[in-house]
Write a protein that holds these residues in place. Sequence first.
Motif, PDB file in Angstrom:
ATOM      1  N   ALA A 190       0.819   3.958  -2.903  1.00 16.12           N
ATOM      2  CA  ALA A 190       0.466   5.347  -2.571  1.00 16.12           C
ATOM      3  C   ALA A 190       1.584   6.328  -2.932  1.00 16.12           C
ATOM      4  O   ALA A 190       1.321   7.477  -3.287  1.00 16.12           O
ATOM      5  CB  ALA A 190       0.137   5.462  -1.083  1.00 16.12           C
TER       6      ALA A 190
ATOM      7  N   ARG B 289      -4.421   8.511   4.322  1.00 18.32           N
ATOM      8  CA  ARG B 289      -3.184   9.006   3.720  1.00 18.32           C
ATOM      9  C   ARG B 289      -3.442  10.381   3.133  1.00 18.32           C
ATOM     10  O   ARG B 289      -4.451  10.590   2.471  1.00 18.32           O
ATOM     11  CB  ARG B 289      -2.698   8.042   2.631  1.00 18.32           C
ATOM     12  CG  ARG B 289      -2.242   6.699   3.209  1.00 18.32           C
ATOM     13  CD  ARG B 289      -1.998   5.672   2.126  1.00 18.32           C
ATOM     14  NE  ARG B 289      -1.723   4.359   2.693  1.00 18.32           N
ATOM     15  CZ  ARG B 289      -0.501   3.870   2.938  1.00 18.32           C
ATOM     16  NH1 ARG B 289       0.569   4.591   2.646  1.00 18.32           N
ATOM     17  NH2 ARG B 289      -0.346   2.675   3.464  1.00 18.32           N
TER      18      ARG B 289
ATOM     19  N   SER C 228      -7.345   4.824   3.254  1.00 13.39           N
ATOM     20  CA  SER C 228      -6.791   3.665   2.544  1.00 13.39           C
ATOM     21  C   SER C 228      -7.151   2.350   3.209  1.00 13.39           C
ATOM     22  O   SER C 228      -6.984   1.288   2.614  1.00 13.39           O
ATOM     23  CB  SER C 228      -5.267   3.805   2.431  1.00 13.39           C
ATOM     24  OG  SER C 228      -4.681   4.014   3.698  1.00 13.39           O
TER      25      SER C 228
ATOM     26  N   MET D   3       0.835  -1.209   0.000  1.00 14.03           N
ATOM     27  CA  MET D   3       0.000   0.000   0.000  1.00 14.03           C
ATOM     28  C   MET D   3       0.871   1.262   0.000  1.00 14.03           C
ATOM     29  O   MET D   3       0.561   2.236  -0.682  1.00 14.03           O
ATOM     30  CB  MET D   3      -0.948  -0.008   1.196  1.00 14.03           C
ATOM     31  CG  MET D   3      -2.001  -1.090   1.093  1.00 14.03           C
ATOM     32  SD  MET D   3      -3.097  -1.143   2.532  1.00 14.03           S
ATOM     33  CE  MET D   3      -4.288   0.082   2.057  1.00 14.03           C
TER      34      MET D   3
ATOM     35  N   TYR E 190      -7.135  10.539   1.969  1.00 12.83           N
ATOM     36  CA  TYR E 190      -7.747   9.363   1.362  1.00 12.83           C
ATOM     37  C   TYR E 190      -7.756   8.250   2.407  1.00 12.83           C
ATOM     38  O   TYR E 190      -6.713   7.952   3.006  1.00 12.83           O
ATOM     39  CB  TYR E 190      -6.942   8.910   0.137  1.00 12.83           C
ATOM     40  CG  TYR E 190      -7.309   7.533  -0.340  1.00 12.83           C
ATOM     41  CD1 TYR E 190      -8.557   7.290  -0.915  1.00 12.83           C
ATOM     42  CD2 TYR E 190      -6.416   6.461  -0.196  1.00 12.83           C
ATOM     43  CE1 TYR E 190      -8.909   6.010  -1.327  1.00 12.83           C
ATOM     44  CE2 TYR E 190      -6.770   5.193  -0.612  1.00 12.83           C
ATOM     45  CZ  TYR E 190      -8.014   4.973  -1.175  1.00 12.83           C
ATOM     46  OH  TYR E 190      -8.367   3.715  -1.579  1.00 12.83           O
TER      47      TYR E 190
END
Length: 140
Positions: A34, A68, A62, A30, A60
């Motif tokens: 990202a 994030r 996640s 992730m 966001y």
Amino acid sequence: MEWTGGCLCGAVRYRATVDPIRAVNCHCWMCRRASGAAFLTHVHFPIGAFTWIQGEPMRYRSSAEAERGFCDRCGSTLTMHEAVLDDRVQVALGSLDRPENVRPDDHVWTKSQLPWLRIDDDLPRFPRSSSAVPSRAVEE
Ligand SMILES: [Zn+2]
Ligand SMILES: [Zn+2]
């Protein structure tokens, strides 16, 4: 020591007035997705010593446990906010004005580290999350 940083375009800027609590190199998929990078280094500052001095990241969600932050103008990866670590703000190392002054503590999620990446430091390595902090990160 004062730490400052921000995004590529300069719309978002921050300041921290104490040294980082911790810095961690995360190799999870992730963070890779990202950031667009091979791995992402998170630098933890206590939330009480951290201020946005210009703009603020868009967030966001996640996962159920984390959000994030990124600049909604230039897209720079900026922050990570974990429910289980709500006493701090985690900024992306590359957003700091002086990233060379950070001393990372460890590597986490090394089970997902890219096979061609060679790291010759002596830092502790954790296949999943580090024992240094609580985590609710889930494997996917
Ligand atoms: Zn920006
Ligand atoms: Zn990660």
